[in-house]
Design an enzyme around this catalytic site. Structure first.
Site, PDB file in Angstrom:
ATOM      1  N   SER A 148       1.128  -1.046   0.087  1.00 26.54           N
ATOM      2  CA  SER A 148       0.203   0.138   0.085  1.00 26.54           C
ATOM      3  C   SER A 148       0.995   1.587   0.007  1.00 26.54           C
ATOM      4  O   SER A 148       1.451   1.617  -0.739  1.00 26.54           O
ATOM      5  CB  SER A 148      -0.935   0.158   0.697  1.00 26.54           C
ATOM      6  OG  SER A 148      -2.001   0.784   1.298  1.00 26.54           O
ATOM      7  N   ASP A 224     -10.115  -5.439  -3.687  1.00 28.44           N
ATOM      8  CA  ASP A 224      -9.653  -5.369  -2.365  1.00 28.44           C
ATOM      9  C   ASP A 224     -10.536  -3.371  -2.095  1.00 28.44           C
ATOM     10  O   ASP A 224     -10.862  -3.134  -3.417  1.00 28.44           O
ATOM     11  CB  ASP A 224      -8.278  -4.275  -2.715  1.00 28.44           C
ATOM     12  CG  ASP A 224      -7.189  -3.263  -2.357  1.00 28.44           C
ATOM     13  OD1 ASP A 224      -8.208  -2.330  -1.425  1.00 28.44           O
ATOM     14  OD2 ASP A 224      -6.548  -4.009  -1.913  1.00 28.44           O
ATOM     15  N   HIS A 257      -7.204  -6.040   1.443  1.00 27.45           N
ATOM     16  CA  HIS A 257      -5.877  -5.509   1.178  1.00 27.45           C
ATOM     17  C   HIS A 257      -4.893  -5.685   2.675  1.00 27.45           C
ATOM     18  O   HIS A 257      -4.371  -5.251   3.055  1.00 27.45           O
ATOM     19  CB  HIS A 257      -6.507  -3.628   0.971  1.00 27.45           C
ATOM     20  CG  HIS A 257      -5.821  -3.192   1.274  1.00 27.45           C
ATOM     21  ND1 HIS A 257      -4.950  -2.817   0.325  1.00 27.45           N
ATOM     22  CD2 HIS A 257      -4.881  -1.652   2.131  1.00 27.45           C
ATOM     23  CE1 HIS A 257      -4.083  -1.446   0.412  1.00 27.45           C
ATOM     24  NE2 HIS A 257      -3.837  -1.254   1.642  1.00 27.45           N
TER      25      HIS A 257
END
Length: 278
Positions: A148, A224, A257
């Site tokens: 991320s 996600d 995620h």
């Protein structure tokens, strides 16, 4: 000087957590380092992992499931923190700015500029420190990865340091932070209104301006929740294709995620890196 916070035996190697006073941030900084069993016989390559928003070194250390693969392939694994911390370090309300959200930049705007110098920390200070204290690490054989915000960091660090890393990967990276809400919020606070300075920390912008790196592997889950608004993987696909940058971007059906996603594909990323670190 490094202080050993903890040490544990794992998969025949040593999992260390270490602390030191940082010149870059002006604060104590904590990081983890896994040394595989092969480090007892000779030099080993180094994989650096940059973590995402809200994380410390501990998230991947506890949940990343990298040690078995690192022990099998003979890889050291370094996980720094995501921001400066401590008394007097500026913070704001919200999990996507301030503590745990340094975005791997050197802030130029007050009050952030006093401590938020994560670019210098992860690209200069920490590599020099561990190279000096752990000569068993082969700094000529390095790879970098991240998740991320840390995927953003891994991509930009590699693109701006051609030749340092033989392989680059990322899990659900923010590939174009200049163009999405997370990055716009952080960059405007840390770097001010000059978007030219933002571009130096934007993987898509760097590719468009001529930056290149080694092979890139990206995994992102189709489940996600940040896929469309914050991660926008199609942007780096287009930029890499136009630039001739080697990129394998895999959309993993149904994954989210979280570290359930990261840990599922961690061993594949480390095996892929090993092929390029020989």
């Amino acid at each position: 000087m490094l202080e050993v916070v903890s040490e544990a035996r794992s998969h025949g190697g040593r999992q260390l957590v270490l602390r030191h006073g940082s010149r870059a941030t002006g604060t104590p900084m904590t990081f983890s380092l896994f040394l595989p069993p092969q480090a007892e016989q000779g030099r080993v390559p180094l994989v650096t992992y940059l973590s995402g928003l809200t994380c410390t070194h501990a998230n991947v250390t506890d949940k990343g499931e990298y040690r078995a693969a690192c022990a099998a392939h003979g890889l050291a694994f370094l996980a720094p923190d995501t921001s400066p911390r401590g008394e007097g370090v500026h913070d704001e309300e919200g999990w996507d700015i301030g503590l745990g959200a340094g975005f791997y930049v050197d802030a130029t705007q007050a009050p952030w500029s006093a401590n938020y110098r994560m670019w210098t920390y992860v690209t200069e200070e920490l590599p020099a420190l561990i190279a000096a204290d752990f000569p068993i690490l082969d700094m000529g054989r390095q790879a970098i990865t991240g998740h991320s915000m840390g995927g953003h960091g891994a991509l930009t660090v590699a693109l701006r340091h051609p030749g340092r890393f033989r392989a680059v990967s990322a899990f659900a990276p923010i590939v174009a932070p200049s163009e999405v809400p997370w990055g716009e919020k952080a960059f405007s606070r840390y770097l001010g209104d000059d978007r030219a300075s933002w571009a130096r920390h934007d993987a898509v912008a760097l590719l468009k301006s001529g930056a290149r790196t080694a092979d890139i592997l990206i995994d992102i889950g189709t489940g996600d929740p940040f896929f469309a608004e914050q991660l926008t993987p199609e942007r780096i696909e287009r930029a890499a294709a136009a630039a001739g940058q080697p990129l394998s971007l895999r959309r993993q059906e149904g994954y989210d995620h979280s570290y359930f996603f990261i840990s599922t594909f961690m061993a594949e990323h480390l095996a892929w890196m090993t092929e390029r670190l020989r």
